[in-house]
Write a protein that holds these residues in place. Structure first.
Motif, PDB file in Angstrom:
ATOM      1  N   GLY A  30      -0.260   4.152   4.036  1.00  0.00           N
ATOM      2  CA  GLY A  30      -0.136   4.726   2.674  1.00  0.00           C
ATOM      3  C   GLY A  30       0.456   6.321   2.556  1.00  0.00           C
ATOM      4  O   GLY A  30       0.760   6.727   3.726  1.00  0.00           O
ATOM      5  N   PRO A  31       0.956   6.419   1.394  1.00  0.00           N
ATOM      6  CA  PRO A  31       1.384   7.801   0.991  1.00  0.00           C
ATOM      7  C   PRO A  31       0.268   9.039   1.435  1.00  0.00           C
ATOM      8  O   PRO A  31      -1.033   8.703   1.605  1.00  0.00           O
ATOM      9  N   SER A  32       0.969  10.222   1.749  1.00  0.00           N
ATOM     10  CA  SER A  32       0.028  11.077   2.235  1.00  0.00           C
ATOM     11  C   SER A  32      -1.139  11.496   1.203  1.00  0.00           C
ATOM     12  O   SER A  32      -2.280  12.192   1.554  1.00  0.00           O
ATOM     13  N   ASN A  33      -0.951  11.392  -0.154  1.00  0.00           N
ATOM     14  CA  ASN A  33      -1.609  11.746  -0.866  1.00  0.00           C
ATOM     15  C   ASN A  33      -2.983  10.580  -1.135  1.00  0.00           C
ATOM     16  O   ASN A  33      -3.898  10.901  -2.193  1.00  0.00           O
ATOM     17  N   ALA A  34      -2.717   9.274  -0.451  1.00  0.00           N
ATOM     18  CA  ALA A  34      -3.791   8.473  -0.697  1.00  0.00           C
ATOM     19  C   ALA A  34      -3.690   7.590   0.500  1.00  0.00           C
ATOM     20  O   ALA A  34      -3.875   6.391   0.561  1.00  0.00           O
ATOM     21  N   ALA A  35      -3.810   8.629   1.572  1.00  0.00           N
ATOM     22  CA  ALA A  35      -3.709   7.939   3.093  1.00  0.00           C
ATOM     23  C   ALA A  35      -5.032   7.169   3.434  1.00  0.00           C
ATOM     24  O   ALA A  35      -5.981   7.503   2.927  1.00  0.00           O
ATOM     25  N   VAL A  36      -4.767   6.011   4.117  1.00  0.00           N
ATOM     26  CA  VAL A  36      -6.147   5.152   4.548  1.00  0.00           C
ATOM     27  C   VAL A  36      -5.831   5.412   6.300  1.00  0.00           C
ATOM     28  O   VAL A  36      -4.861   5.125   6.815  1.00  0.00           O
ATOM     29  N   TRP A  37      -6.927   5.617   6.566  1.00  0.00           N
ATOM     30  CA  TRP A  37      -6.973   5.839   8.287  1.00  0.00           C
ATOM     31  C   TRP A  37      -7.799   4.774   8.703  1.00  0.00           C
ATOM     32  O   TRP A  37      -8.881   4.517   8.100  1.00  0.00           O
ATOM     33  N   THR A  38      -7.253   4.300   9.938  1.00  0.00           N
ATOM     34  CA  THR A  38      -8.079   3.045  10.633  1.00  0.00           C
ATOM     35  C   THR A  38      -8.139   3.832  12.174  1.00  0.00           C
ATOM     36  O   THR A  38      -7.079   4.092  12.733  1.00  0.00           O
ATOM     37  N   VAL A  39      -9.385   3.876  12.628  1.00  0.00           N
ATOM     38  CA  VAL A  39      -9.743   4.251  14.050  1.00  0.00           C
ATOM     39  C   VAL A  39     -10.550   3.207  14.681  1.00  0.00           C
ATOM     40  O   VAL A  39     -11.271   2.522  14.182  1.00  0.00           O
ATOM     41  N   GLN A  40      -9.873   2.955  15.856  1.00  0.00           N
ATOM     42  CA  GLN A  40     -10.589   2.065  16.807  1.00  0.00           C
ATOM     43  C   GLN A  40     -11.378   2.872  18.049  1.00  0.00           C
ATOM     44  O   GLN A  40     -10.569   3.716  18.438  1.00  0.00           O
ATOM     45  N   CYS A  41     -12.494   2.111  18.083  1.00  0.00           N
ATOM     46  CA  CYS A  41     -13.137   2.899  19.340  1.00  0.00           C
ATOM     47  C   CYS A  41     -13.130   1.925  20.437  1.00  0.00           C
ATOM     48  O   CYS A  41     -13.847   0.719  20.316  1.00  0.00           O
ATOM     49  N   LYS A  42     -12.652   2.520  21.510  1.00  0.00           N
ATOM     50  CA  LYS A  42     -12.748   1.380  22.495  1.00  0.00           C
ATOM     51  C   LYS A  42     -13.426   2.049  23.779  1.00  0.00           C
ATOM     52  O   LYS A  42     -13.493   3.294  24.005  1.00  0.00           O
ATOM     53  N   ILE A  43     -14.067   1.021  24.541  1.00  0.00           N
ATOM     54  CA  ILE A  43     -14.917   1.288  25.661  1.00  0.00           C
ATOM     55  C   ILE A  43     -14.249   0.533  26.470  1.00  0.00           C
ATOM     56  O   ILE A  43     -14.538  -0.827  26.577  1.00  0.00           O
ATOM     57  N   ALA A  44     -13.832   1.045  27.672  1.00  0.00           N
ATOM     58  CA  ALA A  44     -13.221   0.294  28.855  1.00  0.00           C
ATOM     59  C   ALA A  44     -11.938  -0.337  28.202  1.00  0.00           C
ATOM     60  O   ALA A  44     -12.046  -1.682  28.879  1.00  0.00           O
ATOM     61  N   GLY A  45     -11.408   0.047  27.304  1.00  0.00           N
ATOM     62  CA  GLY A  45     -10.107  -0.909  27.022  1.00  0.00           C
ATOM     63  C   GLY A  45     -10.563  -1.848  25.885  1.00  0.00           C
ATOM     64  O   GLY A  45      -9.432  -2.503  25.082  1.00  0.00           O
ATOM     65  N   GLU A  46     -11.804  -2.062  25.414  1.00  0.00           N
ATOM     66  CA  GLU A  46     -12.235  -3.209  24.584  1.00  0.00           C
ATOM     67  C   GLU A  46     -12.625  -2.385  23.288  1.00  0.00           C
ATOM     68  O   GLU A  46     -13.392  -1.656  23.146  1.00  0.00           O
ATOM     69  N   VAL A  47     -12.178  -2.968  22.051  1.00  0.00           N
ATOM     70  CA  VAL A  47     -12.678  -2.472  20.757  1.00  0.00           C
ATOM     71  C   VAL A  47     -13.898  -2.806  20.475  1.00  0.00           C
ATOM     72  O   VAL A  47     -14.424  -3.950  20.546  1.00  0.00           O
ATOM     73  N   ARG A  48     -14.765  -1.719  20.334  1.00  0.00           N
ATOM     74  CA  ARG A  48     -16.141  -1.999  19.970  1.00  0.00           C
ATOM     75  C   ARG A  48     -16.629  -1.596  18.669  1.00  0.00           C
ATOM     76  O   ARG A  48     -17.754  -1.754  18.230  1.00  0.00           O
TER      77      ARG A  48
END
Length: 76
Positions: A30-48
Motif C-alpha cells: 500500500g501507499p506510505s500514507n496507508a501502509a499495511v504491514w505483515t510480519v511473520q514470526c518464525k521459529i526454526a524456520g517455521e511460521v508460527r
C-alpha cells in the motif's frame, strides 16, 4: 508494565537456549500514507504467527502473540 508478546517469546526461548531460532520477516504493501504491514514470526524456520496492522511494531506484536498461542497449544 507487563511484558510485550515479543519480549515474552524471546524470554521463553532464551530459557531453552533457543533464541537463535527466532526470526521475524516483514513486508509492507500500500501507499506510505496507508501502509499495511505483515510480519511473520518464525521459529526454526517455521511460521508460527502472522500479524497484520497499520504499524510495523503492532504487526510484530500480533505475530509474536500468535506464536506464543501456538506454543501453548502444542504443550497442551
Amino acid at each position: 508494565m507487563p511484558a510485550t508478546p515479543v519480549t515474552t517469546l524471546h524470554n521463553l526461548l532464551a530459557g531453552k537456549g533457543q533464541t537463535h531460532l527466532l526470526s521475524f520477516v516483514d513486508s509492507c504493501t500500500g501507499p506510505s500514507n496507508a501502509a499495511v504491514w505483515t510480519v511473520q514470526c518464525k521459529i526454526a524456520g517455521e511460521v508460527r504467527g502472522v500479524g497484520v496492522a497499520g504499524q510495523k511494531a503492532t504487526a510484530k506484536q500480533l505475530a509474536a502473540q500468535q506464536a506464543l498461542d501456538a506454543i501453548q497449544a502444542d504443550a497442551s
